[in-house]
Scaffold this active site. Sequence first.
Site, PDB file in Angstrom:
ATOM      1  N   SER A 230       0.843  -1.193   0.000  1.00  0.00           N
ATOM      2  CA  SER A 230       0.000   0.000   0.000  1.00  0.00           C
ATOM      3  C   SER A 230       0.872   1.235   0.000  1.00  0.00           C
ATOM      4  O   SER A 230       2.039   1.200   0.416  1.00  0.00           O
ATOM      5  CB  SER A 230      -0.900   0.020   1.228  1.00  0.00           C
ATOM      6  OG  SER A 230      -0.147   0.330   2.396  1.00  0.00           O
ATOM      7  N   ASP A 231       0.306   2.345  -0.450  1.00  0.00           N
ATOM      8  CA  ASP A 231       0.912   3.622  -0.119  1.00  0.00           C
ATOM      9  C   ASP A 231       0.749   3.815   1.382  1.00  0.00           C
ATOM     10  O   ASP A 231      -0.059   3.160   2.039  1.00  0.00           O
ATOM     11  CB  ASP A 231       0.244   4.755  -0.901  1.00  0.00           C
ATOM     12  CG  ASP A 231       1.138   5.985  -1.021  1.00  0.00           C
ATOM     13  OD1 ASP A 231       2.104   6.102  -0.237  1.00  0.00           O
ATOM     14  OD2 ASP A 231       0.877   6.821  -1.900  1.00  0.00           O
ATOM     15  N   TRP A 232       1.520   4.737   1.928  1.00  0.00           N
ATOM     16  CA  TRP A 232       1.555   4.897   3.378  1.00  0.00           C
ATOM     17  C   TRP A 232       0.202   5.414   3.878  1.00  0.00           C
ATOM     18  O   TRP A 232      -0.265   6.467   3.461  1.00  0.00           O
ATOM     19  CB  TRP A 232       2.694   5.826   3.767  1.00  0.00           C
ATOM     20  CG  TRP A 232       3.967   5.090   4.092  1.00  0.00           C
ATOM     21  CD1 TRP A 232       4.745   5.285   5.199  1.00  0.00           C
ATOM     22  CD2 TRP A 232       4.631   4.057   3.341  1.00  0.00           C
ATOM     23  NE1 TRP A 232       5.833   4.427   5.179  1.00  0.00           N
ATOM     24  CE2 TRP A 232       5.789   3.655   4.052  1.00  0.00           C
ATOM     25  CE3 TRP A 232       4.337   3.408   2.145  1.00  0.00           C
ATOM     26  CZ2 TRP A 232       6.651   2.662   3.606  1.00  0.00           C
ATOM     27  CZ3 TRP A 232       5.207   2.407   1.688  1.00  0.00           C
ATOM     28  CH2 TRP A 232       6.337   2.046   2.416  1.00  0.00           C
ATOM     29  N   ALA A 233      -0.431   4.618   4.735  1.00  0.00           N
ATOM     30  CA  ALA A 233      -1.791   4.868   5.226  1.00  0.00           C
ATOM     31  C   ALA A 233      -2.812   4.762   4.103  1.00  0.00           C
ATOM     32  O   ALA A 233      -3.868   5.388   4.159  1.00  0.00           O
ATOM     33  CB  ALA A 233      -1.896   6.221   5.931  1.00  0.00           C
ATOM     34  N   GLY A 234      -2.501   3.955   3.103  1.00  0.00           N
ATOM     35  CA  GLY A 234      -3.405   3.752   1.989  1.00  0.00           C
ATOM     36  C   GLY A 234      -4.148   2.426   2.051  1.00  0.00           C
ATOM     37  O   GLY A 234      -4.627   1.949   1.024  1.00  0.00           O
TER      38      GLY A 234
END
Length: 857
Positions: A230-234
Amino acid sequence: MATTQPTPDIRDLLRRLTLEEKVSLLAGADWWRTVRIEREGVFVPQVKTSDGPNGARGESYVSGVRAACFPSSSNLGSTFDTELLFRIGQELAEETKSKSADVLLAPTINVVRSPLGGRNYETYGEDPFLLGKLGAACVNGIQSRGVGATPKHYVANEAENKRRTLDVRLSESTLREVYLYPFQIVMKECDPWCFMTSYNRVQGEFVGDSKRLITDVLRVEWGFKGLVMSDWAGTYSCNEPVNAGMDLEMPGPTKHRGKKLLDAISNGEVSTDTIDEEACRVLELIKRADKWKTPVEKPEFEAASKVRDDLICRAAAEGFVLLKNNNSVLPISPGARVAVIGHHAAATNMSGGGSAKLFPLKGVTPLEGFTNAGINYEYSPGVPVYNAIPLPGLDVVGPVEASPSPEIPVLCEWFNATSPDGKPVRTDHLKRPEYMIKEAWPQDLNEIDYCSRMQFIIIPKTTGDHILGVTTTGEADIWVDDEHVYHRDQEMDLIFESYVFHKNTLTRHITYPMRANHPYKITLTTRGASDAALARLRSSQLGSMTLLQGSSIRFYEAYSIPTRLSDAAALAATSDIALVFVGKTDEFESEGYDQASMDLPCDQVSLINAVAASNPNTVVINFSGSPIAMPFAELEGVKGVLQCFYPGQEAGNSIAAVVTGVITPCGKLASSWPVRIEDNPSFGHFPCPEDGVLRYEEGRDVGYRHYDREGNASARWAFGYGLSYTSFEYTEIGWKGEAEIKAVGDKLRLVVSVKNVGKVVGKEIVQVYVAPPAHQVGRGKRPIKELKGFAKVEVRPEETGKVTVELDKYAVSFWDEDRDTWVAEAGTYHALVAKSSVEIVEEVQFSVKEDFVWRGV
């Protein structure tokens, strides 16, 4: 702690892991690392990631170990140079190793859809073919040195406003031919270790939740075997991303997996086979990084390398685009009296903001570069350029007491209390009056009811009502010489990354009278974010993330715009040539928000107008990652315009080499430059509206494809355009072998001879566009033409160089929505050999013998 040991058989190791251990591998351990497992008979080392794409930052956003800053991708895109991008990738890998990381979160290969895109500087341009070829070269370069690359952000991540909630709506043909296309080319030419999903939705579904995009397209259709993170916090939920094939939730500790995922398995919502597959891919990544042989993470370090620095300097210079050069105003004549004007001449404006920003090893300003090159110049600062008040320069900051080093003059003390009383629990010395708590909360500091105190000396250079500002996620107070001068209330409208990407909204300032050369003791006390602010954050959609807390003191000396303008004009009037440095900064172009305007901020157009009125040989040198409005380009006094994008740490040396003629400019625009924002194809459908639905109504007609259509406005400067100090003629153009594609695997080879008819050595970029049969354009299936090949050649005066451009099935295929496949139709096609998208040198025909269809890569 485990030491070097043989790499295990991954399937055997997987069988020895418990279900809980397998699940633990599917989320990060901290901000940058995967989980480490160590018990009797089982050892799984961890992999560390680091942000790119214009460097390998390491752990910290605002301090810590310094890193080399490479040119922005917007600059590198204008080189049209796959060999250069391969070398850049290799040096990025070496930088990644210096930060004890195994995987670099780069390259970015999203499409520049609008000049207002917040992260346009971070990608290679508007054309999906160019993006894919340059991205593939960078991936191969990175991975040739044993470091993993992470092409991102998969997919349709062209906007920053509402990026975690917006829903992209577009046709399947547009998705395939424009936005998936760069990732598909990377898969055709590379074996990436990882892919990163984007924050946004596509057709109503989060990309990270999309089995169609992750499993069906990326894995099954294209054959990707690596890890999807994932993207960070995605990651927004538990079951959907796991079932879609997203292997790794980042960052850690987990918010959506762990016990939640174990419960989902117990309830039959996620299968153990899925867990095994995804845990296996994490283990395979660890194996590719060779971590069983090197399990101990070494400290980060700063790597000195003349080879790397020379590469950064040359690459930046080759990415500069000479947009205007009337009367050959550049290069500057030896011995000319040069006026150097503008904030950006004295600034290290080397990169955009957000994930691309790092703590640079160095930053050569244009003034320093000109001094190094022996240029005879005088300087006028012009108008200040900032969004949030800048941090004080190191030349006006000193310590309040003995400091371990002159390079770290700021004393920062931390207290487990709401006021700085008693003995601090920790004491730090900082280079700049700024901190951010991000990667891991300090073990000795309370997460609530803490405060900090920063102290240092400011010695202003001038007398006046100077500006003092504070940027903070909590309450704050400023003292000057122990006099309380300002109180900053708690900001309530926060998102978890406010301090990283939205400093201008967190900054408040006052003016304070100060005398030149007089020392003033500055004290900033800040308290942790209040319970009420944190509760409001937790109640939002992003409440699962911890607030990134930080504080800083800002300072700028008093100034008068009319005085600055008149001083600049006066200097220009006494000079042979005036170089005006203008542009945006990493606070105007950054992650987390889109740009408000194409206009140059902060009275810079007034500065150009004043200088051009005083000196008829004015050259504008611009720093920006995106196209800007350039009404001043039409002024008679503005003889030259040089676009530099964000050049990296060697900026000043690169610019000096180009303006003196040591390096002949050869960059070509990788994005069309409209005269005004209304002419751009995404106008009216960018940025994201309040309803959160971002409609790609222009379809395939992104960038030059739109400007090609009859009736649309022309761009000010076309895609692929760029001037040189020399001239080139294309002398021979023809096919090597047959000019017919008979089957899906065929390749055509077009040979172009380029003669340098000028007086200096230079490099030319040959561009090949393909125009499909007229009936396809008429049915709306295809753009009028599309870039399908390019090559770069260096040629000495009066000599001729040759390039060969290959065309294959990608050059003749479109996505047929009815048949859900790529289709090439029989007919006559035209290869347009060009110097830009609007300067066609010659057309040569080729054909497709009969229709064929294909899928995959």
